[in-house]
Every structure is written in C-alpha cells, then in structure tokens.
Design an enzyme around this catalytic site. Structure first.
Site, short mmCIF file in Angstrom:
data_model
loop_
_atom_site.label_atom_id
_atom_site.label_comp_id
_atom_site.label_asym_id
_atom_site.label_seq_id
_atom_site.Cartn_x
_atom_site.Cartn_y
_atom_site.Cartn_z
N ASP A 278 -63.08 11.84 -13.38
CA ASP A 278 -63.40 12.44 -12.08
C ASP A 278 -64.37 11.50 -11.35
OD1 ASP A 278 -63.71 14.25 -10.02
OD2 ASP A 278 -64.31 15.91 -11.30
N GLU B 259 -64.12 7.63 -7.08
CA GLU B 259 -63.81 7.01 -5.77
C GLU B 259 -64.58 5.70 -5.56
OE1 GLU B 259 -64.71 10.21 -6.20
OE2 GLU B 259 -62.68 11.02 -6.13
N ASP C 238 -61.16 19.16 -4.56
CA ASP C 238 -61.87 20.43 -4.39
C ASP C 238 -61.35 21.23 -3.21
OD1 ASP C 238 -63.21 19.45 -6.50
OD2 ASP C 238 -65.05 18.94 -5.42
#
Ligand SMILES: *[C@@H]1O[C@H](CO)[C@@H](O)[C@H](O)[C@H]1NC(C)=O
Ligand SMILES: *[C@@H]1O[C@H](CO)[C@@H](O)[C@H](O)[C@H]1NC(C)=O
Length: 995
Positions: free
Chosen positions: A523, A526, A601
């Site tokens: 996760d 980015e 999300d």
C-alpha cells in the site's frame, strides 16, 4: 485520519475555500497551477488562435538514415528557437514492430555549453521507463519482407504490414507522421503542431528566446503552495505532442480516474485527465483528478478498426481530449513534465488485437492462484489472533465461503513493517496453520515507508538504498509510523535486502517459518508522503542513478510491488513454486505482470458503487484486469441495502475484497441479518460456483491480454450503440452478461442486448428464470427485487460451474461440475474450461488441460486436451449435472465415454432439461446422444426486430413460450421402449466397466 494535514495547509485551505475551491482542488494541481501543463496548453491555445502559425519543428532530410535489416529509421528533428542561430537537435528513431505497431522516440542532443547547477542530478533525459514497464527489452519485427521505403522531397513513405497494408508517411516540414491502415488515415502525429520539446536552457535565458505562443510560467520555480518544495534544478524540460484519431468517437483507457468509461472532452476544463500517482483519500467521483495508479495507454475503437496509443513516460502527465470535430475525430494532446518522447502506436481490426499488442510489450496478467479469485475479508483492523480466528470460524458458522483474511497496519509493532505486535500476535505460525486447516490464507500489509530508528530503516539508510533528498542524504518524511524513510526499489541493491525480509528460512524472524499461505499487500507506494506537496515525494528527491523523482514518479510504485513479487518468488521457490499474490495500490503500465490492484479509499455511497464498474472496465482495457473496489466502501457505514447491492456487484470484480476504515462499524456479511445476510451469502456462493469460469477467463487474459470483465463493444465491435454501455459487461468469453444494480431502491432494470442472439434470463444464476428469453439489439426492461442479480446467458454458450458449498476454493478442488447449455438461434452452443493445479507454476511446464464442450444437433460432447499426467490427476472429477436451457421432455439420453455406453435419466424442471448424475468423468472424451430429436429445431423465436440503428426496443422481448422441445407422443412411446431395452443391455456393461 487517513491523512495528516499540516497547520499551514489548513490555514491556507480555509483561505482558498473563500475563493470557492474544493478541498481536493486545493490540495492537487490542475493544468493552470502546474507549470509544464500550463505552458503546453498555453502553447496549444496560441497555435489554435493563429491560423498562420508556422511550426518550428522540421526533419533535416540529410539526416534520414535507415537499414532495411533492423527496420529503424533515424534522423534529426531540428527545433528553431527564436533569436538564436543554432537549432536544437532532437534525434529521433522510428521503428516498425511486430503486429504492425510503430514506435517513435525523440531525444534531445546534449549541448556542451549548458551548465547545470546541480551536480547531484542525472542531466540526461530519463529514458528508462521501458526497463520497468516492458516485459522484455527485445522488441522485434518479423514481417520484414513486406516492407518498402520510398524517399520523396518532403517525406519518407514506409509501406509495411502483413495481410492488411499499412503505410506511414513521415512528413519533414513541419514534422508529422500520418499512419494508414488500408486506404484510410487512422492516426496523425503532430496533426495540430502541438509538438513542444522544451530544450535545456540556463536559468539566465529565462524568458528570452520564447516565441509568441510560449510562456515562461513556472519554468524555474514552482509557486504551487510554496516554491521551496521544488527546486526544479534542470529548469523546463517538458514534452507535448498531439495525436488525431480519425473517425474515432470512442476512446477509453488512461486509468486511473473515477470517471466514465468512454473518455470525455476536457477542453473546457482546468483539468485534463491527469496521470500522477497520488494518495487521493476520499476521492471524488466523475472526476479527472489523478488517483493511485496510472497507465498512459489509450484505446480508440470504431467498427472495423481499433488503435492503441502508449505514451511511454513515467513523469506527471496530462491528456487533453477534444471531441469537438465534426468529422467524428478525437484529438488528443499529451503533456509530460520531462523524459524523452517515446510513443507506440498500435492499429488493428478490433479492440482485443490491441490488447494482444499492448500485452506483447508490457506483459500479460500473471495467472493468479485460484484462492486469489475467491472472497477476501479485510478491514482496518482485525485486532489480534483471537479476532482473526473468530472471524474465520464465523464464516463457517454462517456457511459463507471465503479464502483470505487480511491484516492492515496495526499488526506491526508501532507500524514498523517486518515486526509483529507480539502481545496481539504471539504466535503467527499457529495462526497461519489454523487458517491453512480450511485452505485459507492471510495477507499482511507492507509499505515502502519505514519508521526511523529500527533495524530495517537503519539498514536502508546505512546501505544507501533509500530515496534521497536533493542534497543526496536519506529523505525523511511523515507517514503512518510518523517520521519515516523510503526504500528505493529502483536501486538494484534493494532487492537482496528485501529478499531477506521475505525469505523462508529460520534466520528470518519475521516470516521465515510461516507456511505458504501468507501473502503481501503493498500500500502507500505512490509513494504517499503525508507532509509532501500533493501527498507525495518532493519531485527533486533523488533515486538510484541520480534520477530525479520527477522522472520516475509514476513507475516507482511498480518497482516496489515488483521487488516484493521477486522476493516472494524466491521465498516460494523453496516451498513448492506457488504463485505469489501481491496487491498494490499504485501501479503503472506493466504492473499487471506481478500484482493485483484495487481502487483505493472509496466511500460507502451509491455513487462509488456505481463508478466502480466503468473504472474496472477501464483498467481491463488498459491491460490491468486484476482489479477491484472495496466492497461496502472504505469510509463510512453502508446502509444494509447498499452493502447487499455491493456484494452482488463485488462478486463480479476480478479482485473481490471487502474492506473498511478503522472508524467504521463491523460489517461482515452476517452482521446485517436476514434477509440481507442470506442474499449476501447467495451472492458470495454464486461467485464460488463461477470460479472455474473466472479462472478460465484469467487464463485467457494471461496469454492474450483480454479483459476479464469484457466491455460490450468487444462482443459487437460493429454495433456503435454498444460502445456507450459502461454499466454492463460479459464475464470473459463465457456468455454471461451482467448488469449489477448500483441504484438505491431499484425495482426495475434496463439491460442492453448488443446483438440479435437469444439471451436467456439467468437472474441470480437461477435456471428457473431462463424460461424468459430476449433478443436485441436494444434495451429490455424487467422488474427486480433486492435479491436479484441481473444476469443473462447468451445463446451459444456452455458454462461449467461448481455448485457445492465449501468453506474455501481449495476445498473445491475435486468437486464435480454442472454444465449449463444455452443453445443459440441455430441450436448450437460451445464453451471451454481451463484447469491446472491452481497454485503453482507447473502449468508453465505444460501441466494443465483445456476442456471443450459443444452442443450440436442432437448431441452434447466434451473432450479434454492437455498434459497426460495432469489429466490423470483429474480422474476423480465428474460432471454431476447437465442443464439444457429451455428444452424439455426428453425421454432417453445415451451416453458414451471410454468405450462404454449407458443411459441416464433426465427430467424437466421449470421448462429446462436436467440430466442428473450422468456419471461422466471430466478426464476423457464423452458424447451424449439424443436420437429422434434435434436441438437445432427448437424454434427459438426471434421477435421481429428493429433495424440495427434503432436506439431502444420499445418493450421487453418477452418470449416465454417460444421454445418447447416438443416430441410427438408416438416418438415418446417409441423412444421409451428403445430406451428401456438399451438401458437393460447397457446396465450390465456399465456396472462392469465403471466403478
Ligand atoms: C548519492 O548517494 C548515493 C548513496 O545513497 C550514492 O550511491 C550516489 O553516488 C550519490 N550520488 C552522487 C552524485 O554523489
Ligand atoms: C403460453 O402459452 C399458453 C398456451 O398457448 C398461453 O395461454 C400463455 O398466455 C402463453 N404465455 C405467454 C407468456 O406467452
């Protein structure tokens, strides 16, 4: 809070609110506030407004060079700069590739007289994106013989192509490339002269030497929020280029955006589609804002021709789409912050050939382990071992199958990855063994940010494998654990360190002794940096090779999940060569080879449920089919009906996971109570019964690049109406057409049928509905209830399901199949099944089988082709039931397999023919013969239909009575007598031959 906003941010945020800007618009750049996008749009607008504009980019004809052997044309594009004599030299290379694809690269020649202020930065233009994105560096061109070059005064013409003739005209002044397929122009590069190659220049040059169309907006500093965050050491170096797609109204791809499937016109907006991987928590729907992943691949399609544009660049990128042309052209303008210009153009007859081409370059999806296609139960957080095992047994108590339970950040001690919070997870080995007992798996989260001051981050810092700040010291920023450093997985030295943290060995305290049912979730890659501008790493941070973060931003997430994949490959090579399962949030072109993704999300609202379908169709078109959205929505507490509808939709997500925020209430499927729980249970069980079909679709995708959720226009590329359908899909090539319900209180559904084939109503996978049949093209309408999942089964399909409830997919391995035969208008059907061990890479050595089913005239047949040893291992797998839809009253069924013949019973149920327990083994060829009767003459009525152009069918083409498999009474008596005789004869044979 998912994200920590600094006080400064908050204060200026409220100031901005007064100006009418939203929170997201405040936090993230748009084309106006982004220096390079602003400059390129300004440039393009200047050209649009000036009919006499003369381009400053031309090919030097003297520089043209080609070798017919390697099929590369090279030369120089010269850029004229206002006020200086010397042109900027931009060497280009045009190469022909397999499948009639073309690649064009344009670099910038280094000039010795330019002094760059920062010695720590690599001053070359970044050209290593393909090293990460492509599956192989060897691109080839096989059909050399058909290629012809002819040089003219003002252009070079290249004729090439197999079967269909292609032509590329390279125009010299101004530089353009016009590509034909057959007689027609399909794509024009630099049609509108938007080519803009910002050459290197010293800061002192600043506004000098700019043409009228140019602006110096934010060339050497960035005034978004606070200039000190980006020093822009190399000054302006953006690239821009336009492509006109001739006659293409429909363009798709360039994920990730929470927006429509068919891309919108962006010219009136501050925000073109933006590709820049960011932690955009609580993202908005119907937005072109950037999200967690980006794939710079766009597909245009029209009847007879499809094109793919692959913009090979990992920097911040904007794509403007202009659909205003009266010629039905779509005009695109691509703008990247830096890097070389590198683009591939693919042109073929239909969309799936474009997927094959794109996959041949960037790779196809890794065939997942079967368990990964089951149901995943996640939330932030399952608190401790007891919690995990309780949830595990509650699934059994409620008889709901599931395959994977997930642990979010709280399992780790102080969010330090590669540690366990030992009071809560005292014995992970025991926990995994308990899960393994029922074939279940655990996924744990591991992110690239590493809390400072513990052995992992200390090592990363000490060994120089971190992302560095502009002074080349380890970069420190804020993330979940507080102050953190980031591992630089672009550094080859990171891999062996990462391997050691994942390895299966007693030396690895964290996971060295855990069984093979542990997998990884990457996760925040980015990368998410809470105190960074746009929630990410400063652009002037430094990666391995002294490359600025600016150049590699969009591909960094891929390098991280790929490092994890490589580590897990090594781990699992010592335990039986199981396929790794990795979930990533950030992704790029090529990520499909090693990871699944989800859309981050989202919120517990209907609009997020609805947008999940076009988003997944988009990522499928862009070669990344293994995706999903958080079932139930991450933020908030879904109402019971929303949660129920979300499960009924989520069962179609290639990656099917429920997930929830730490502040949301528990919402495992049994909590809502009946009728909701029962409906959710039925939905999840339907997913499990369809697993053989999902797996087969994934197999096909893994060798061809086809989407698993197939958009309607792939089925009917000649039907333009089908191009706009974004809330329906086929499940691979199975013939299952699905329209999930994503509206609150829906009591009616309109479903678009893309062609004139017969479609059987297969609502909720229930054959009792199949007495209703429809045909298109056009919309049908039918009433629905909360328990209904609208599904149609297209005539011509045979699907193979596993209908028995088991606790996990692993426990289904030896379960029997049920075949459902849906005859088409001409009384035929076919289907196939891919089978392997569902776990290991042994299929790569040929250990798999394909099973083919056909129904023609008066027979149903099955055969299996594949690896002998593997087929033998399927010996205990039977077909326990065959359903022939809308065929009834059949008295005698004769079955042949492996030299034996026997009779089977049949009965009629809800107008369908049911062959119960035919005792067929999957592992060898078989035939079911039905004499005296013919499926082909089952007279399915096709209601008189409107012409293909008609927009909507006025009413539902309800056709309840159309098919009756009627037999005359004499035939019935005759057949019964014959059947009895044959039955008695074969009874003995059968009992001898078969167990
Ligand atoms: C920056 O630091 C890394 C170690 O972290 C080193 O390998 C690299 O050579 C440094 N770059 C320069 C230009 O000194
Ligand atoms: C089916 O056929 C029966 C008998 O011919 C008729 O009464 C009934 O209305 C038909 N049903 C439909 C839906 O057409």
């Amino acid at each position: 809070m998912k994200f920590l906003v600094s006080i400064v941010f908050l204060v200026s945020f409220f100031l901005q609110l007064e100006k009418g800007l939203g929170y997201k618009e405040y936090l993230f750049k748009n084309c106006e506030t982004s220096g390079f996008c602003h400059r390129n749009r300004h440039f393009a607008n200047g050209i649009k407004e000036n009919p006499n504009y003369k381009s400053r980019y031309a090919i030097d004809p003297q520089s043209i060079h080609f070798e017919s052997e390697d099929f590369i044309v090279s030369g120089n594009i010269l850029k004229e700069v206002a006020g200086i004599d010397e042109d900027i030299v931009l060497p280009f290379e045009l190469s022909l590739l397999d499948k009639n694809n073309i690649r064009i690269k344009v670099d910038e020649e280094q000039r010795k007289n330019i002094k760059l202020s920062n010695k720590l930065v690599n001053v070359n233009r970044y050209n290593e994106t393909p090293n990460w994105s492509f599956r192989s560096s060897n691109l080839s061109y096989e059909s050399k013989s058909g290629t012809k070059y002819s040089q003219h005064k003002n252009k070079l013409v290249i004729d090439y192509g197999t079967k269909v003739q292609y032509r590329a005209e390279v125009l010299y002044n101004p530089f353009k490339v016009v590509i034909y397929r057959g007689e027609e122009v399909q794509v024009i590069l630099n049609d509108r002269n938007f080519l803009n190659y910002e050459h290197w220049r010293p800061k002192s040059a600043n506004a000098a030497h700019l043409s009228n169309e140019e602006t110096d907006f934010n060339m050497f500093h960035d005034d978004f929020h606070d200039a000190r965050y980006d020093r822009i050491p190399l000054g302006p170096e953006s690239i821009g280029l336009d492509f006109t797609l001739k006659g293409f109204r429909h363009v798709y791809g360039i994920p990730e955006h929470a927006d429509d499937f068919n891309l919108k016109d962006t010219t009136d907006s501050d925000l073109p589609y933006r590709l820049f991987n960011v932690d955009i928590f609580e993202y908005e729907t119907n937005s072109k804002m950037p999200m967690y992943g980006s794939i710079p691949f766009l597909m245009g399609s029209k009847p007879g021709v499809s094109v793919g544009l692959f913009w090979i660049n990992s920097a911040d990128t904007y794509v403007d789409i202009d659909k205003s042309s009266s010629d039905k052209d779509t005009k695109t303008h691509w703008i990247s912050e830096n890097g070389i210009l590198d683009v591939m153009i693919m042109i073929a007859e239909n969309p799936w050939e474009i997927n094959e081409s794109y996959g041949a370059i960037t790779g196809y999806v890794q065939l997942p382990q079967l368990f990964a296609l089951g149901y995943h139960q996640c939330r932030w957080n399952y608190n401790d071992e007891k919690d995990v095992l309780e949830i595990n047994s509650l699934f059994d108590k409620h008889q709901i199958p599931y395959d994977v339970i997930w642990l979010d950040v709280e399992y780790a001690d102080a969010k330090k990855y590669f540690t366990w919070q030992s009071e809560k997870f005292p014995d992970p080995e025991r926990m995994l063994a308990e899960l393994d007992h029922t074939g279940r798996n655990l996924v744990i989260i591991i992110d690239p940010h590493l809390k400072t001051d513990y052995h992992i981050s200390d090592h990363v810092e000490k060994e120089g494998i971190s992302i560095n700040d502009p002074s080349n010291n380890t970069f420190h920023g804020q993330c979940w654990p507080g102050e953190s450093v980031w591992i630089d997985t672009m550094n080859p030295n990171s891999q062996s360190f990462w391997d050691r943290q994942h390895e299966y060995s007693t030396e690895n305290e964290f996971m060295g002794k855990l069984s093979t049912n542990i997998h990884i979730w990457n996760d925040m890659n980015e990368p998410s940096v809470f105190d960074g501008i746009e929630t990410t790493s400063p652009r002037d941070n430094i990666h391995y090779g002294n490359w600025e973060h600016r150049s590699v931003h969009n591909v960094f997430g891929l390098t991280f999940h790929e490092a994890t994949y490589n580590s897990m490959i090594k781990r699992l090579s010592t335990t039986g060569r199981q396929r790794p399962f990795i979930l990533t949030r950030s992704y790029f072109a090529g990520s499909q080879r090693t990871a699944a993704m989800w859309s981050g999300d989202n919120m517990s609202k209907w609009e997020y449920l609805k947008i999940s379908i076009p988003m997944l169709l988009t990522s499928g078109v862009a070669g990344m089919p293994f995706g999903g959205a958080d079932v139930g929505g991450f933020f908030g507490d879904p109402a019971k009906d929303l949660l129920t509808r979300w499960y009924q939709t989520g069962i179609w997500y290639p990656f099917f996971r429920a997930h929830a925020h730490i502040d949301s209430r528990r919402r495992e499927p049994w909590i809502a109570g009946d009728p909701y729980t029962s409906i959710m249970r039925d939905a999840i069980r339907l997913r499990y019964s369809l697993l053989p079909i999902f797996y087969t679709s994934f197999y096909e995708s893994s060798i061809s690049g086809y989407p698993v959720l197939k958009p309607l226009f792939y089925e009917t590329p000649d039907n333009l109406e089908s191009y706009d359908i974004e809330d329906q899909f086929f499940l691979g090539d199975s013939g299952l057409l699905v329209k999930p319900i994503t509206e609150e209180d829906a009591n009616n559904v309109d479903i678009y049928l893309p062609d004139d084939e017969v479609y059987y109503d297969y609502t909720s996978g229930n054959i009792s509905n199949t007495v209703q049949k429809f045909t298109g093209p056009g919309f049908i309408s039918k009433p629905i209830e909360l328990s209904d999942i609208p599904i149609l089964l297209k005539g011509g399909s045979i699907i193979a399901k596993k209908d028995r409830y088991r606790r996990s997919s692993k426990l289904m391995a030896h379960d029997p199949y049920t075949l459902t035969v849906a005859l088409n208008n001409s009384g035929k059907a076919s289907g196939s099944l891919y089978i392997d061990d569902g776990e290991t890479f042994n299929y790569e050595q040929g250990e798999y089988a394909n099973v083919y089913f056909t129904a023609t005239n008066n027979s149903i047949k099955g055969k299996i082709i594949g690896h002998d040893g593997f087929i033998k291992s399927l010996d205990d797998i039977f077909i326990e039931k065959i359903v022939v839809l809308s065929v009834k009253e059949l008295s005698s069924i004769r079955i042949q397999q492996s030299g034996s013949q026997w009779e089977s019973n049949s009965r009629s149920l809800d107008g369908n023919l049911i062959i119960e327990n035919p005792k067929l083994k999957l592992s060898s060829e078989w035939t079911i013969k039905i004499d005296d009767t013919k499926f082909t003459e089952s007279n399915i009525k096709t209601p008189s239909k409107n012409s293909k152009e008609s927009s909507k069918l006025e009413s539902s083409k309800l056709d309840r009575n159309s098919t009756s498999f009627s037999l005359s009474s004499t035939t019935i008596i005759f057949t019964t007598i014959i059947a009895l005789v044959i039955g008695i004869i074969f009874y003995k044979l059968r009992s001898g031959a078969r167990v």
